[in-house]
Write a protein that holds these residues in place. Structure first.
Motif, PDB file in Angstrom:
ATOM      1  N   ASN A 172      21.842  51.036  63.910  1.00  0.00           N
ATOM      2  CA  ASN A 172      22.037  52.080  64.926  1.00  0.00           C
ATOM      3  C   ASN A 172      22.146  53.459  64.277  1.00  0.00           C
ATOM      4  O   ASN A 172      21.581  54.432  64.774  1.00  0.00           O
ATOM      5  CB  ASN A 172      23.285  51.796  65.759  1.00  0.00           C
ATOM      6  CG  ASN A 172      23.148  50.581  66.644  1.00  0.00           C
ATOM      7  OD1 ASN A 172      22.060  50.057  66.857  1.00  0.00           O
ATOM      8  ND2 ASN A 172      24.274  50.098  67.148  1.00  0.00           N
ATOM      9  N   GLN A 173      22.872  53.543  63.173  1.00  0.00           N
ATOM     10  CA  GLN A 173      23.044  54.821  62.483  1.00  0.00           C
ATOM     11  C   GLN A 173      21.711  55.312  61.919  1.00  0.00           C
ATOM     12  O   GLN A 173      21.386  56.494  62.025  1.00  0.00           O
ATOM     13  CB  GLN A 173      24.076  54.680  61.360  1.00  0.00           C
ATOM     14  CG  GLN A 173      24.378  55.964  60.633  1.00  0.00           C
ATOM     15  CD  GLN A 173      25.095  56.999  61.497  1.00  0.00           C
ATOM     16  OE1 GLN A 173      25.646  56.699  62.551  1.00  0.00           O
ATOM     17  NE2 GLN A 173      25.094  58.226  61.047  1.00  0.00           N
ATOM     18  N   LYS A 174      20.943  54.406  61.336  1.00  0.00           N
ATOM     19  CA  LYS A 174      19.637  54.799  60.791  1.00  0.00           C
ATOM     20  C   LYS A 174      18.706  55.279  61.900  1.00  0.00           C
ATOM     21  O   LYS A 174      17.978  56.251  61.723  1.00  0.00           O
ATOM     22  CB  LYS A 174      19.021  53.638  60.008  1.00  0.00           C
ATOM     23  CG  LYS A 174      19.722  53.401  58.693  1.00  0.00           C
ATOM     24  CD  LYS A 174      19.119  52.263  57.914  1.00  0.00           C
ATOM     25  CE  LYS A 174      19.894  52.068  56.619  1.00  0.00           C
ATOM     26  NZ  LYS A 174      19.347  50.982  55.807  1.00  0.00           N
ATOM     27  N   GLN A 175      18.737  54.622  63.055  1.00  0.00           N
ATOM     28  CA  GLN A 175      17.915  55.045  64.181  1.00  0.00           C
ATOM     29  C   GLN A 175      18.355  56.412  64.685  1.00  0.00           C
ATOM     30  O   GLN A 175      17.523  57.262  65.010  1.00  0.00           O
ATOM     31  CB  GLN A 175      17.970  54.013  65.321  1.00  0.00           C
ATOM     32  CG  GLN A 175      17.036  54.329  66.462  1.00  0.00           C
ATOM     33  CD  GLN A 175      15.576  54.385  66.032  1.00  0.00           C
ATOM     34  OE1 GLN A 175      15.085  53.482  65.365  1.00  0.00           O
ATOM     35  NE2 GLN A 175      14.875  55.449  66.387  1.00  0.00           N
ATOM     36  N   HIS A 176      19.642  56.639  64.736  1.00  0.00           N
ATOM     37  CA  HIS A 176      20.184  57.937  65.158  1.00  0.00           C
ATOM     38  C   HIS A 176      19.697  59.047  64.218  1.00  0.00           C
ATOM     39  O   HIS A 176      19.264  60.111  64.676  1.00  0.00           O
ATOM     40  CB  HIS A 176      21.708  57.870  65.181  1.00  0.00           C
ATOM     41  CG  HIS A 176      22.367  59.160  65.537  1.00  0.00           C
ATOM     42  ND1 HIS A 176      22.324  59.700  66.800  1.00  0.00           N
ATOM     43  CD2 HIS A 176      23.078  60.036  64.776  1.00  0.00           C
ATOM     44  CE1 HIS A 176      22.976  60.850  66.804  1.00  0.00           C
ATOM     45  NE2 HIS A 176      23.446  61.071  65.584  1.00  0.00           N
ATOM     46  N   ILE A 177      19.731  58.801  62.933  1.00  0.00           N
ATOM     47  CA  ILE A 177      19.272  59.791  61.954  1.00  0.00           C
ATOM     48  C   ILE A 177      17.773  60.032  62.098  1.00  0.00           C
ATOM     49  O   ILE A 177      17.316  61.178  62.061  1.00  0.00           O
ATOM     50  CB  ILE A 177      19.640  59.354  60.523  1.00  0.00           C
ATOM     51  CG1 ILE A 177      21.166  59.433  60.364  1.00  0.00           C
ATOM     52  CG2 ILE A 177      18.933  60.198  59.472  1.00  0.00           C
ATOM     53  CD1 ILE A 177      21.704  58.793  59.106  1.00  0.00           C
ATOM     54  N   THR A 178      17.007  58.958  62.288  1.00  0.00           N
ATOM     55  CA  THR A 178      15.562  59.094  62.496  1.00  0.00           C
ATOM     56  C   THR A 178      15.273  59.945  63.724  1.00  0.00           C
ATOM     57  O   THR A 178      14.409  60.826  63.694  1.00  0.00           O
ATOM     58  CB  THR A 178      14.907  57.703  62.642  1.00  0.00           C
ATOM     59  OG1 THR A 178      15.143  56.964  61.438  1.00  0.00           O
ATOM     60  CG2 THR A 178      13.417  57.810  62.907  1.00  0.00           C
ATOM     61  N   ASN A 179      16.018  59.718  64.806  1.00  0.00           N
ATOM     62  CA  ASN A 179      15.827  60.501  66.032  1.00  0.00           C
ATOM     63  C   ASN A 179      16.154  61.972  65.806  1.00  0.00           C
ATOM     64  O   ASN A 179      15.429  62.859  66.280  1.00  0.00           O
ATOM     65  CB  ASN A 179      16.685  59.940  67.165  1.00  0.00           C
ATOM     66  CG  ASN A 179      16.219  58.583  67.637  1.00  0.00           C
ATOM     67  OD1 ASN A 179      15.112  58.144  67.349  1.00  0.00           O
ATOM     68  ND2 ASN A 179      17.096  57.886  68.343  1.00  0.00           N
ATOM     69  N   LEU A 180      17.242  62.250  65.081  1.00  0.00           N
ATOM     70  CA  LEU A 180      17.601  63.636  64.780  1.00  0.00           C
ATOM     71  C   LEU A 180      16.529  64.325  63.949  1.00  0.00           C
ATOM     72  O   LEU A 180      16.173  65.484  64.195  1.00  0.00           O
ATOM     73  CB  LEU A 180      18.948  63.691  64.049  1.00  0.00           C
ATOM     74  CG  LEU A 180      20.185  63.362  64.868  1.00  0.00           C
ATOM     75  CD1 LEU A 180      21.423  63.344  63.975  1.00  0.00           C
ATOM     76  CD2 LEU A 180      20.373  64.366  65.992  1.00  0.00           C
ATOM     77  N   MET A 181      16.001  63.626  62.962  1.00  0.00           N
ATOM     78  CA  MET A 181      14.944  64.188  62.122  1.00  0.00           C
ATOM     79  C   MET A 181      13.700  64.496  62.949  1.00  0.00           C
ATOM     80  O   MET A 181      13.067  65.543  62.775  1.00  0.00           O
ATOM     81  CB  MET A 181      14.594  63.236  60.967  1.00  0.00           C
ATOM     82  CG  MET A 181      15.731  63.038  59.984  1.00  0.00           C
ATOM     83  SD  MET A 181      16.198  64.548  59.128  1.00  0.00           S
ATOM     84  CE  MET A 181      14.773  64.801  58.127  1.00  0.00           C
ATOM     85  N   GLN A 182      13.355  63.614  63.870  1.00  0.00           N
ATOM     86  CA  GLN A 182      12.202  63.811  64.734  1.00  0.00           C
ATOM     87  C   GLN A 182      12.405  65.040  65.622  1.00  0.00           C
ATOM     88  O   GLN A 182      11.499  65.843  65.813  1.00  0.00           O
ATOM     89  CB  GLN A 182      11.935  62.568  65.591  1.00  0.00           C
ATOM     90  CG  GLN A 182      10.686  62.663  66.433  1.00  0.00           C
ATOM     91  CD  GLN A 182       9.431  62.767  65.596  1.00  0.00           C
ATOM     92  OE1 GLN A 182       9.333  62.223  64.503  1.00  0.00           O
ATOM     93  NE2 GLN A 182       8.445  63.508  66.091  1.00  0.00           N
ATOM     94  N   GLN A 183      13.607  65.191  66.165  1.00  0.00           N
ATOM     95  CA  GLN A 183      13.912  66.349  67.012  1.00  0.00           C
ATOM     96  C   GLN A 183      13.780  67.638  66.189  1.00  0.00           C
ATOM     97  O   GLN A 183      13.257  68.651  66.707  1.00  0.00           O
ATOM     98  CB  GLN A 183      15.332  66.235  67.572  1.00  0.00           C
ATOM     99  CG  GLN A 183      15.467  65.193  68.652  1.00  0.00           C
ATOM    100  CD  GLN A 183      16.917  65.023  69.102  1.00  0.00           C
ATOM    101  OE1 GLN A 183      17.803  65.743  68.653  1.00  0.00           O
ATOM    102  NE2 GLN A 183      17.141  64.053  69.985  1.00  0.00           N
ATOM    103  N   LEU A 184      14.243  67.624  64.971  1.00  0.00           N
ATOM    104  CA  LEU A 184      14.131  68.825  64.122  1.00  0.00           C
ATOM    105  C   LEU A 184      12.671  69.160  63.831  1.00  0.00           C
ATOM    106  O   LEU A 184      12.273  70.328  63.854  1.00  0.00           O
ATOM    107  CB  LEU A 184      14.885  68.606  62.804  1.00  0.00           C
ATOM    108  CG  LEU A 184      16.397  68.696  62.899  1.00  0.00           C
ATOM    109  CD1 LEU A 184      17.038  68.294  61.569  1.00  0.00           C
ATOM    110  CD2 LEU A 184      16.838  70.096  63.293  1.00  0.00           C
ATOM    111  N   ARG A 185      11.865  68.138  63.544  1.00  0.00           N
ATOM    112  CA  ARG A 185      10.442  68.373  63.276  1.00  0.00           C
ATOM    113  C   ARG A 185       9.753  68.971  64.493  1.00  0.00           C
ATOM    114  O   ARG A 185       8.955  69.907  64.370  1.00  0.00           O
ATOM    115  CB  ARG A 185       9.758  67.071  62.885  1.00  0.00           C
ATOM    116  CG  ARG A 185      10.028  66.658  61.460  1.00  0.00           C
ATOM    117  CD  ARG A 185       9.163  65.472  61.050  1.00  0.00           C
ATOM    118  NE  ARG A 185       9.857  64.730  60.024  1.00  0.00           N
ATOM    119  CZ  ARG A 185      10.505  63.594  60.188  1.00  0.00           C
ATOM    120  NH1 ARG A 185      10.508  62.993  61.373  1.00  0.00           N
ATOM    121  NH2 ARG A 185      11.130  63.015  59.206  1.00  0.00           N
ATOM    122  N   GLU A 186      10.064  68.447  65.678  1.00  0.00           N
ATOM    123  CA  GLU A 186       9.432  68.950  66.895  1.00  0.00           C
ATOM    124  C   GLU A 186       9.891  70.379  67.219  1.00  0.00           C
ATOM    125  O   GLU A 186       9.122  71.178  67.706  1.00  0.00           O
ATOM    126  CB  GLU A 186       9.741  68.019  68.061  1.00  0.00           C
ATOM    127  CG  GLU A 186       9.030  66.671  67.946  1.00  0.00           C
ATOM    128  CD  GLU A 186       9.445  65.685  69.012  1.00  0.00           C
ATOM    129  OE1 GLU A 186      10.236  66.043  69.921  1.00  0.00           O
ATOM    130  OE2 GLU A 186       9.008  64.527  68.921  1.00  0.00           O
TER     131      GLU A 186
END
Length: 83
Positions: free
Chosen positions: A66-80
């Motif tokens: 869950n934590q890794k998915q949360h970090i992946t989602n945050l990184m994606q939001q920053l890229r966008e």
């Protein structure tokens, strides 16, 4: 007296694993690799049981995922956001 707390494996230094107390990650716990007994990777969230003489480490696989998915989602939001 025994107790258990959640930690995140931050890094390895020599023969030690450096865990940061979860979730605030301000307190460190150094555990000798020979005392861990299970395979752990950086970023794993674990519960550590301490009875004053030995440690028992359990990897919390679902919380780690869950934590890794949360970090992946945050990184994606920053890229966008930076497009």
């Amino acid at each position: 007296m025994s107790y258990h707390k959640k930690y995140t494996l931050d890094r390895f230094e020599g023969d030690y694993a450096i865990f940061l107390q979860h979730p605030d990650e301000t307190k460190q716990l150094l555990v000798h690799l020979g005392d861990i007994g299970v395979e752990v990777k950086q970023g794993d969230i674990v519960t550590i049981y301490d009875n004053g003489q030995t440690y028992e480490v359990q990897v919390l696989k679902q919380e780690t995922a869950n934590q890794k998915q949360h970090i992946t989602n945050l990184m994606q939001q920053l890229r966008e956001k930076n497009k």
